[in-house]
Enzyme design. Structure first.
Site, PDB file in Angstrom:
ATOM      1  N   THR A  12     111.190 124.368  16.375  1.00  0.00           N
ATOM      2  CA  THR A  12     109.735 124.292  16.562  1.00  0.00           C
ATOM      3  C   THR A  12     109.212 123.087  15.786  1.00  0.00           C
ATOM      4  O   THR A  12     109.649 122.818  14.661  1.00  0.00           O
ATOM      5  CB  THR A  12     109.024 125.580  16.095  1.00  0.00           C
ATOM      6  OG1 THR A  12     109.169 125.734  14.685  1.00  0.00           O
ATOM      7  CG2 THR A  12     109.576 126.807  16.806  1.00  0.00           C
ATOM      8  N   GLY A  13     108.295 122.354  16.406  1.00  0.00           N
ATOM      9  CA  GLY A  13     107.755 121.159  15.757  1.00  0.00           C
ATOM     10  C   GLY A  13     108.801 120.073  15.642  1.00  0.00           C
ATOM     11  O   GLY A  13     109.110 119.595  14.548  1.00  0.00           O
ATOM     12  N   GLY A  14     109.331 119.647  16.792  1.00  0.00           N
ATOM     13  CA  GLY A  14     110.413 118.645  16.786  1.00  0.00           C
ATOM     14  C   GLY A  14     109.967 117.250  17.167  1.00  0.00           C
ATOM     15  O   GLY A  14     110.813 116.391  17.441  1.00  0.00           O
ATOM     16  N   THR A  15     108.646 117.014  17.186  1.00  0.00           N
ATOM     17  CA  THR A  15     108.192 115.698  17.651  1.00  0.00           C
ATOM     18  C   THR A  15     108.028 114.682  16.529  1.00  0.00           C
ATOM     19  O   THR A  15     107.844 113.498  16.805  1.00  0.00           O
ATOM     20  CB  THR A  15     106.834 115.810  18.386  1.00  0.00           C
ATOM     21  OG1 THR A  15     105.890 116.419  17.489  1.00  0.00           O
ATOM     22  CG2 THR A  15     106.950 116.640  19.653  1.00  0.00           C
ATOM     23  N   SER A  16     108.063 115.133  15.288  1.00  0.00           N
ATOM     24  CA  SER A  16     107.969 114.149  14.198  1.00  0.00           C
ATOM     25  C   SER A  16     108.549 114.726  12.919  1.00  0.00           C
ATOM     26  O   SER A  16     108.922 115.905  12.861  1.00  0.00           O
ATOM     27  CB  SER A  16     106.513 113.685  13.989  1.00  0.00           C
ATOM     28  OG  SER A  16     105.796 114.587  13.196  1.00  0.00           O
ATOM     29  N   GLY A  19     111.333 118.006  11.634  1.00  0.00           N
ATOM     30  CA  GLY A  19     111.846 118.585  12.882  1.00  0.00           C
ATOM     31  C   GLY A  19     112.524 117.546  13.753  1.00  0.00           C
ATOM     32  O   GLY A  19     113.594 117.794  14.323  1.00  0.00           O
ATOM     33  N   TYR A 150      98.048 127.378   1.523  1.00  0.00           N
ATOM     34  CA  TYR A 150      99.292 126.806   2.072  1.00  0.00           C
ATOM     35  C   TYR A 150     100.496 127.405   1.342  1.00  0.00           C
ATOM     36  O   TYR A 150     101.465 127.842   1.958  1.00  0.00           O
ATOM     37  CB  TYR A 150      99.257 125.281   1.912  1.00  0.00           C
ATOM     38  CG  TYR A 150     100.510 124.562   2.359  1.00  0.00           C
ATOM     39  CD1 TYR A 150     100.819 124.424   3.709  1.00  0.00           C
ATOM     40  CD2 TYR A 150     101.389 124.012   1.433  1.00  0.00           C
ATOM     41  CE1 TYR A 150     101.964 123.758   4.118  1.00  0.00           C
ATOM     42  CE2 TYR A 150     102.530 123.341   1.829  1.00  0.00           C
ATOM     43  CZ  TYR A 150     102.824 123.210   3.173  1.00  0.00           C
ATOM     44  OH  TYR A 150     103.961 122.557   3.579  1.00  0.00           O
TER      45      TYR A 150
HETATM   46  N1  NAP Z   1     106.553 116.625   4.380  1.00  0.00           N
HETATM   47  C1  NAP Z   1     106.589 117.379   3.299  1.00  0.00           C
HETATM   48  O1  NAP Z   1     106.408 116.893   2.153  1.00  0.00           O
HETATM   49  C2  NAP Z   1     106.895 118.857   3.417  1.00  0.00           C
HETATM   50  C3  NAP Z   1     107.225 119.560   2.247  1.00  0.00           C
HETATM   51  C4  NAP Z   1     107.500 120.929   2.343  1.00  0.00           C
HETATM   52  C5  NAP Z   1     107.464 121.571   3.569  1.00  0.00           C
HETATM   53  N2  NAP Z   1     107.120 120.849   4.687  1.00  0.00           N
HETATM   54  C6  NAP Z   1     107.087 121.594   5.953  1.00  0.00           C
HETATM   55  O2  NAP Z   1     107.884 120.928   6.904  1.00  0.00           O
HETATM   56  C7  NAP Z   1     107.437 121.290   8.228  1.00  0.00           C
HETATM   57  C8  NAP Z   1     107.377 120.035   9.075  1.00  0.00           C
HETATM   58  O3  NAP Z   1     106.414 119.157   8.524  1.00  0.00           O
HETATM   59  P1  NAP Z   1     106.614 117.571   8.478  1.00  0.00           P
HETATM   60  O4  NAP Z   1     106.432 117.148   7.075  1.00  0.00           O
HETATM   61  O5  NAP Z   1     107.828 117.168   9.214  1.00  0.00           O
HETATM   62  O6  NAP Z   1     105.262 117.122   9.253  1.00  0.00           O
HETATM   63  P2  NAP Z   1     105.012 116.316  10.592  1.00  0.00           P
HETATM   64  O7  NAP Z   1     105.746 115.015  10.580  1.00  0.00           O
HETATM   65  O8  NAP Z   1     103.533 116.286  10.722  1.00  0.00           O
HETATM   66  O9  NAP Z   1     105.661 117.223  11.731  1.00  0.00           O
HETATM   67  C9  NAP Z   1     105.077 118.467  12.068  1.00  0.00           C
HETATM   68  C10 NAP Z   1     105.666 118.938  13.373  1.00  0.00           C
HETATM   69  O10 NAP Z   1     105.157 120.252  13.638  1.00  0.00           O
HETATM   70  C11 NAP Z   1     104.511 120.228  14.890  1.00  0.00           C
HETATM   71  N3  NAP Z   1     103.395 121.151  14.868  1.00  0.00           N
HETATM   72  C12 NAP Z   1     102.341 121.186  14.015  1.00  0.00           C
HETATM   73  N4  NAP Z   1     101.547 122.209  14.301  1.00  0.00           N
HETATM   74  C13 NAP Z   1     102.101 122.841  15.362  1.00  0.00           C
HETATM   75  C14 NAP Z   1     101.747 123.971  16.123  1.00  0.00           C
HETATM   76  N5  NAP Z   1     100.625 124.688  15.876  1.00  0.00           N
HETATM   77  N6  NAP Z   1     102.558 124.339  17.142  1.00  0.00           N
HETATM   78  C15 NAP Z   1     103.672 123.636  17.419  1.00  0.00           C
HETATM   79  N7  NAP Z   1     104.069 122.568  16.739  1.00  0.00           N
HETATM   80  C16 NAP Z   1     103.274 122.164  15.719  1.00  0.00           C
HETATM   81  C17 NAP Z   1     104.087 118.793  15.127  1.00  0.00           C
HETATM   82  O11 NAP Z   1     104.011 118.546  16.521  1.00  0.00           O
HETATM   83  P3  NAP Z   1     102.659 118.221  17.312  1.00  0.00           P
HETATM   84  O12 NAP Z   1     101.667 117.662  16.321  1.00  0.00           O
HETATM   85  O13 NAP Z   1     103.120 117.239  18.336  1.00  0.00           O
HETATM   86  O14 NAP Z   1     102.227 119.526  17.896  1.00  0.00           O
HETATM   87  C18 NAP Z   1     105.281 118.059  14.538  1.00  0.00           C
HETATM   88  O15 NAP Z   1     106.345 118.011  15.444  1.00  0.00           O
HETATM   89  C19 NAP Z   1     106.100 122.010   8.044  1.00  0.00           C
HETATM   90  O16 NAP Z   1     106.292 123.404   8.177  1.00  0.00           O
HETATM   91  C20 NAP Z   1     105.710 121.666   6.614  1.00  0.00           C
HETATM   92  O17 NAP Z   1     104.889 122.639   6.038  1.00  0.00           O
HETATM   93  C21 NAP Z   1     106.849 119.521   4.639  1.00  0.00           C
END
Ligand code: NAP
Length: 250
Positions: A12-16, A19, A150
């Site tokens: 889930t969430g594989g576009t950036s 993921g 969060y």
């Molecule tokens: N980056 C960090 O520092 C960090 C640290 C700890 C945990 N995380 C966790 O890692 C996970 C991924 O985050 P990331 O940092 O890789 O951010 P990201 O680059 O913004 O990627 C988020 C991904 O989730 C998708 N997404 C967001 N809301 C969604 C929804 N309601 N339904 C389906 N897809 C959804 C987005 O796709 P679309 O926008 O195209 O829908 C995108 O593919 C999150 O759960 C975040 O809380 C991140």
């Protein structure tokens, strides 16, 4: 042979971000991958960049009607799954007095409810020996300003990791999570903060990190690939922290 050869994964969430990096690494390790996101156009572009072993389904993690359709839509691509990476999410941050009911409901809906029911709906498709990986966050390890909701939502996902591990042991499905620290992705640009506020926050945080840099999405993806693989066959109900030591070194 890659360590995920002949396996089919759902992310889930594989576009950036994390993921997308995980989808790339899974494919490099021999898997076929189905990714989700909210926008068809972004999904089509991402699948085109990932190549012939990538597929997509538009699904909003915060919408039960989308989640309930997942089994049928997955069956149009593959009869069964071996890996689920429940990763989709984003952050909203405010001091305790600034938290609204809408913000509370939004975060728990996307991060907790959607994550739980996605995994529940996919269970009938999971083969014996499958691996489920949740994405928590290192913010659960300590208190930080503006992160109460969060962090509470991610703590709920930590709890799901242990409790689903207990429930799914008999089905020989392993359940674990990855807990990323500060990782360079788009997540910060989607918080609603200005570019200036984001740069200010990063400038404040970076010197506090043991390696004086954010992690990369691929550094988190490598841990997910390990948990997804048979190399992690005796790891169950665990959380791997990928934070460069931030949560334990002062
Ligand atoms: N980056 C960090 O520092 C960090 C640290 C700890 C945990 N995380 C966790 O890692 C996970 C991924 O985050 P990331 O940092 O890789 O951010 P990201 O680059 O913004 O990627 C988020 C991904 O989730 C998708 N997404 C967001 N809301 C969604 C929804 N309601 N339904 C389906 N897809 C959804 C987005 O796709 P679309 O926008 O195209 O829908 C995108 O593919 C999150 O759960 C975040 O809380 C991140």
């Amino acid at each position: 042979m890659g360590k995920l050869t002949n396996k089919t994964a759902f992310i889930t969430g594989g576009t950036s971000g994390i993921g997308l990096a995980t989808a790339q690494d899974f494919i490099n390790e021999g898997a076929r991958v189905i990714i989700t996101g909210r926008h068809s156009e972004t999904l089509n572009q991402t699948v085109a960049s990932l190549g012939p072993n990538a597929f997509s389904i538009a699904c909003d993690n915060g919408k039960m009607s989308d989640i309930l359709q997942l089994p049928e839509r997955i069956k149009a691509i593959t009869p069964a799954l071996d890996i689920v990476f429940a990763n989709a999410g984003y952050g909203r941050f405010a001091p305790v007095g600034g938290v609204t009911e809408a913000m509370f409901d939004e975060l728990f809906n996307v991060l907790v409810k959607g994550t739980f029911f996605t995994v529940q709906q996919l269970l009938p498709l999971l083969r014996e020996g499958s691996s489920i990986i949740f994405n928590t966050s290192v913010v659960t390890a300590y208190g930080s300003q503006n992160a109460s909701i969060y962090s509470a939502a991610k703590a709920a996902v930590q709890s799901l990791t242990k409790n689903l591990a207990a429930d799914l042991t008999a089905q020989k499905i392993r359940v674990n999570s990855v807990s990323p620290g500060y990782t360079e992705t788009d997540i910060f640009n989607k918080t609603g903060f200005t570019a200036e506020q984001i740069t200010g926050a990063k400038d404040y945080i970076t010197p506090l990190l043991p390696y004086k840099r954010f992690g990369t999405a691929m550094e988190v993806a490598k841990a997910v690939s390990f948990l997804a693989s048979d190399d992690a066959s005796y790891i169950h109900g665990a959380e791997i922290v990928v934070d460069g030591g931030y949560s334990v070194i002062r």
